[in-house]
Design a protein around this motif. Structure first.
Motif, PDB file in Angstrom:
ATOM      1  N   ILE A   5       0.874  -1.166   0.000  1.00 35.93           N
ATOM      2  CA  ILE A   5       0.000   0.000   0.000  1.00 35.93           C
ATOM      3  C   ILE A   5       0.912   1.217   0.000  1.00 35.93           C
ATOM      4  CG2 ILE A   5      -1.852   1.223   1.191  1.00 35.93           C
ATOM      5  CD1 ILE A   5      -2.615  -1.645   0.322  1.00 35.93           C
ATOM      6  N   GLU A   6       0.818   2.024  -1.049  1.00 35.83           N
ATOM      7  CA  GLU A   6       1.658   3.209  -1.147  1.00 35.83           C
ATOM      8  C   GLU A   6       0.817   4.441  -0.876  1.00 35.83           C
ATOM      9  OE1 GLU A   6       4.843   5.295  -4.155  1.00 35.83           O
ATOM     10  OE2 GLU A   6       3.503   3.764  -4.945  1.00 35.83           O
ATOM     11  N   VAL A   7       1.299   5.256   0.043  1.00 31.86           N
ATOM     12  CA  VAL A   7       0.620   6.507   0.368  1.00 31.86           C
ATOM     13  C   VAL A   7       1.519   7.644  -0.089  1.00 31.86           C
ATOM     14  CG1 VAL A   7      -0.398   7.908   2.194  1.00 31.86           C
ATOM     15  CG2 VAL A   7      -0.504   5.404   2.342  1.00 31.86           C
ATOM     16  N   ASP A   8       1.050   8.375  -1.100  1.00 28.40           N
ATOM     17  CA  ASP A   8       1.834   9.446  -1.695  1.00 28.40           C
ATOM     18  C   ASP A   8       1.381  10.800  -1.166  1.00 28.40           C
ATOM     19  OD1 ASP A   8       3.240   7.667  -3.276  1.00 28.40           O
ATOM     20  OD2 ASP A   8       1.861   7.850  -4.958  1.00 28.40           O
ATOM     21  N   GLY A   9       2.350  11.615  -0.864  1.00 24.36           N
ATOM     22  CA  GLY A   9       2.062  12.964  -0.409  1.00 24.36           C
ATOM     23  C   GLY A   9       2.414  14.004  -1.447  1.00 24.36           C
ATOM     24  N   TYR A  10       2.551  15.200  -0.995  1.00 19.23           N
ATOM     25  CA  TYR A  10       2.796  16.370  -1.837  1.00 19.23           C
ATOM     26  C   TYR A  10       4.017  16.207  -2.730  1.00 19.23           C
ATOM     27  CZ  TYR A  10       4.449  21.073  -2.920  1.00 19.23           C
ATOM     28  OH  TYR A  10       4.928  22.180  -3.555  1.00 19.23           O
ATOM     29  N   SER A  11       5.068  15.591  -2.232  1.00 18.84           N
ATOM     30  CA  SER A  11       6.318  15.491  -3.001  1.00 18.84           C
ATOM     31  C   SER A  11       6.157  14.706  -4.298  1.00 18.84           C
ATOM     32  CB  SER A  11       7.416  14.848  -2.156  1.00 18.84           C
ATOM     33  OG  SER A  11       7.093  13.507  -1.869  1.00 18.84           O
ATOM     34  N   HIS A  12       5.116  13.906  -4.402  1.00 18.93           N
ATOM     35  CA  HIS A  12       4.925  13.081  -5.599  1.00 18.93           C
ATOM     36  C   HIS A  12       4.412  13.884  -6.785  1.00 18.93           C
ATOM     37  CE1 HIS A  12       5.926   9.114  -3.994  1.00 18.93           C
ATOM     38  NE2 HIS A  12       5.636   9.686  -2.857  1.00 18.93           N
ATOM     39  N   GLU A  13       4.222  15.175  -6.597  1.00 17.43           N
ATOM     40  CA  GLU A  13       3.841  16.042  -7.707  1.00 17.43           C
ATOM     41  C   GLU A  13       5.059  16.492  -8.511  1.00 17.43           C
ATOM     42  OE1 GLU A  13       1.309  19.220  -6.382  1.00 17.43           O
ATOM     43  OE2 GLU A  13       0.134  17.856  -5.135  1.00 17.43           O
ATOM     44  N   PHE A  14       6.262  16.277  -7.974  1.00 22.16           N
ATOM     45  CA  PHE A  14       7.486  16.713  -8.642  1.00 22.16           C
ATOM     46  C   PHE A  14       7.969  15.660  -9.635  1.00 22.16           C
ATOM     47  CE2 PHE A  14       7.636  18.843  -4.450  1.00 22.16           C
ATOM     48  CZ  PHE A  14       7.529  20.151  -4.900  1.00 22.16           C
ATOM     49  N   LEU A  15       8.475  16.133 -10.772  1.00 22.48           N
ATOM     50  CA  LEU A  15       8.889  15.246 -11.854  1.00 22.48           C
ATOM     51  C   LEU A  15       9.972  14.258 -11.425  1.00 22.48           C
ATOM     52  CD1 LEU A  15       8.546  14.461 -14.793  1.00 22.48           C
ATOM     53  CD2 LEU A  15      10.212  16.203 -15.400  1.00 22.48           C
ATOM     54  N   ASP A  16      10.974  14.699 -10.661  1.00 18.90           N
ATOM     55  CA  ASP A  16      12.046  13.780 -10.272  1.00 18.90           C
ATOM     56  C   ASP A  16      11.530  12.672  -9.354  1.00 18.90           C
ATOM     57  OD1 ASP A  16      11.717  15.784  -8.293  1.00 18.90           O
ATOM     58  OD2 ASP A  16      13.731  15.408  -7.501  1.00 18.90           O
ATOM     59  N   ILE A  17      10.561  12.988  -8.530  1.00 14.70           N
ATOM     60  CA  ILE A  17       9.960  11.958  -7.664  1.00 14.70           C
ATOM     61  C   ILE A  17       9.150  10.980  -8.516  1.00 14.70           C
ATOM     62  CG2 ILE A  17       8.368  11.530  -5.754  1.00 14.70           C
ATOM     63  CD1 ILE A  17      10.976  12.867  -4.874  1.00 14.70           C
ATOM     64  N   GLN A  18       8.443  11.493  -9.504  1.00 12.67           N
ATOM     65  CA  GLN A  18       7.661  10.622 -10.385  1.00 12.67           C
ATOM     66  C   GLN A  18       8.566   9.677 -11.159  1.00 12.67           C
ATOM     67  OE1 GLN A  18       5.228  13.248 -12.767  1.00 12.67           O
ATOM     68  NE2 GLN A  18       4.055  13.939 -10.998  1.00 12.67           N
ATOM     69  N   GLU A  19       9.728  10.155 -11.583  1.00 12.99           N
ATOM     70  CA  GLU A  19      10.686   9.299 -12.292  1.00 12.99           C
ATOM     71  C   GLU A  19      11.208   8.195 -11.371  1.00 12.99           C
ATOM     72  OE1 GLU A  19      13.510  12.194 -13.669  1.00 12.99           O
ATOM     73  OE2 GLU A  19      12.265  12.761 -15.383  1.00 12.99           O
ATOM     74  N   LYS A  20      11.500   8.539 -10.129  1.00 11.06           N
ATOM     75  CA  LYS A  20      11.947   7.527  -9.159  1.00 11.06           C
ATOM     76  C   LYS A  20      10.838   6.519  -8.893  1.00 11.06           C
ATOM     77  CE  LYS A  20      15.284  10.479  -6.809  1.00 11.06           C
ATOM     78  NZ  LYS A  20      15.606  11.194  -5.569  1.00 11.06           N
ATOM     79  N   ASP A  21       9.600   6.996  -8.841  1.00  9.08           N
ATOM     80  CA  ASP A  21       8.471   6.091  -8.634  1.00  9.08           C
ATOM     81  C   ASP A  21       8.321   5.103  -9.787  1.00  9.08           C
ATOM     82  OD1 ASP A  21       7.678   6.940  -6.154  1.00  9.08           O
ATOM     83  OD2 ASP A  21       5.989   8.156  -6.861  1.00  9.08           O
ATOM     84  N   THR A  22       8.579   5.557 -10.997  1.00 11.03           N
ATOM     85  CA  THR A  22       8.499   4.662 -12.159  1.00 11.03           C
ATOM     86  C   THR A  22       9.519   3.540 -12.040  1.00 11.03           C
ATOM     87  OG1 THR A  22       7.710   6.469 -13.561  1.00 11.03           O
ATOM     88  CG2 THR A  22       8.665   4.558 -14.678  1.00 11.03           C
ATOM     89  N   ILE A  23      10.728   3.886 -11.641  1.00 11.75           N
ATOM     90  CA  ILE A  23      11.780   2.874 -11.451  1.00 11.75           C
ATOM     91  C   ILE A  23      11.396   1.925 -10.324  1.00 11.75           C
ATOM     92  CG2 ILE A  23      14.181   2.546 -10.731  1.00 11.75           C
ATOM     93  CD1 ILE A  23      14.723   5.306 -12.125  1.00 11.75           C
ATOM     94  N   LYS A  24      10.893   2.490  -9.234  1.00 14.21           N
ATOM     95  CA  LYS A  24      10.487   1.670  -8.079  1.00 14.21           C
ATOM     96  C   LYS A  24       9.343   0.729  -8.465  1.00 14.21           C
ATOM     97  CE  LYS A  24       7.956   3.526  -5.031  1.00 14.21           C
ATOM     98  NZ  LYS A  24       7.423   4.438  -4.043  1.00 14.21           N
ATOM     99  N   GLU A  25       8.378   1.241  -9.204  1.00 17.43           N
ATOM    100  CA  GLU A  25       7.240   0.415  -9.616  1.00 17.43           C
ATOM    101  C   GLU A  25       7.687  -0.748 -10.502  1.00 17.43           C
ATOM    102  OE1 GLU A  25       3.081   0.852 -12.116  1.00 17.43           O
ATOM    103  OE2 GLU A  25       3.979   2.629 -11.225  1.00 17.43           O
ATOM    104  N   LYS A  26       8.608  -0.487 -11.414  1.00 13.16           N
ATOM    105  CA  LYS A  26       9.128  -1.552 -12.274  1.00 13.16           C
ATOM    106  C   LYS A  26       9.789  -2.642 -11.431  1.00 13.16           C
ATOM    107  CE  LYS A  26      12.263  -2.509 -16.050  1.00 13.16           C
ATOM    108  NZ  LYS A  26      13.483  -2.142 -16.699  1.00 13.16           N
ATOM    109  N   ARG A  27      10.587  -2.232 -10.465  1.00 15.12           N
ATOM    110  CA  ARG A  27      11.274  -3.202  -9.603  1.00 15.12           C
ATOM    111  C   ARG A  27      10.271  -3.991  -8.763  1.00 15.12           C
ATOM    112  NH1 ARG A  27      14.394  -7.118  -9.008  1.00 15.12           N
ATOM    113  NH2 ARG A  27      15.472  -7.267  -7.029  1.00 15.12           N
ATOM    114  N   MET A  28       9.269  -3.323  -8.261  1.00 18.07           N
ATOM    115  CA  MET A  28       8.245  -4.017  -7.463  1.00 18.07           C
ATOM    116  C   MET A  28       7.540  -5.066  -8.322  1.00 18.07           C
ATOM    117  SD  MET A  28       8.170  -2.546  -4.383  1.00 18.07           S
ATOM    118  CE  MET A  28       6.702  -2.031  -3.563  1.00 18.07           C
ATOM    119  N   ASN A  29       7.245  -4.717  -9.573  1.00 14.80           N
ATOM    120  CA  ASN A  29       6.613  -5.683 -10.478  1.00 14.80           C
ATOM    121  C   ASN A  29       7.518  -6.877 -10.732  1.00 14.80           C
ATOM    122  OD1 ASN A  29       4.245  -4.206 -10.746  1.00 14.80           O
ATOM    123  ND2 ASN A  29       4.995  -3.083 -12.515  1.00 14.80           N
ATOM    124  N   GLU A  30       8.822  -6.636 -10.878  1.00 12.29           N
ATOM    125  CA  GLU A  30       9.770  -7.736 -11.064  1.00 12.29           C
ATOM    126  C   GLU A  30       9.760  -8.672  -9.862  1.00 12.29           C
ATOM    127  OE1 GLU A  30      13.456  -5.676 -11.649  1.00 12.29           O
ATOM    128  OE2 GLU A  30      13.037  -5.212 -13.742  1.00 12.29           O
TER     129      GLU A  30
END
Length: 73
Positions: A5-30
């Motif tokens: 369960i991921e709870v995202d706050g204000y910082s997830h509106e920033f592009l660099d955080i979104q890019e890190k989330d994409t990498i994290k999501e890919k790894r979680m799927n793996e």
């Protein structure tokens, strides 16, 4: 199944955080980890519906997953 369960706050509106989330999501799927994302606002202000979504996700998963004790029948 592993459910995160991921709870995202204000910082997830920033592009660099979104890019890190994409990498994290890919790894979680793996790792075969399913992630349900929610905003912190939703968790704090609409907790009952967040719980309903999580419960529904789990119940749907269980409907489509064979019972290990019945495998091979």
């Amino acid at each position: 199944m592993v459910l995160g369960i991921e709870v995202d706050g204000y910082s997830h509106e920033f592009l660099d955080i979104q890019e890190k989330d994409t990498i994290k999501e890919k790894r979680m799927n793996e790792l075969r980890i399913s992630v349900l994302p929610f905003s912190d606002y939703k968790v704090l202000k609409d907790t009952e519906n967040v719980i309903r979504v999580v419960a529904f996700y789990i119940s749907e998963y269980e409907k489509h997953t064979p019972n290990p004790s019945q495998e091979g029948n």
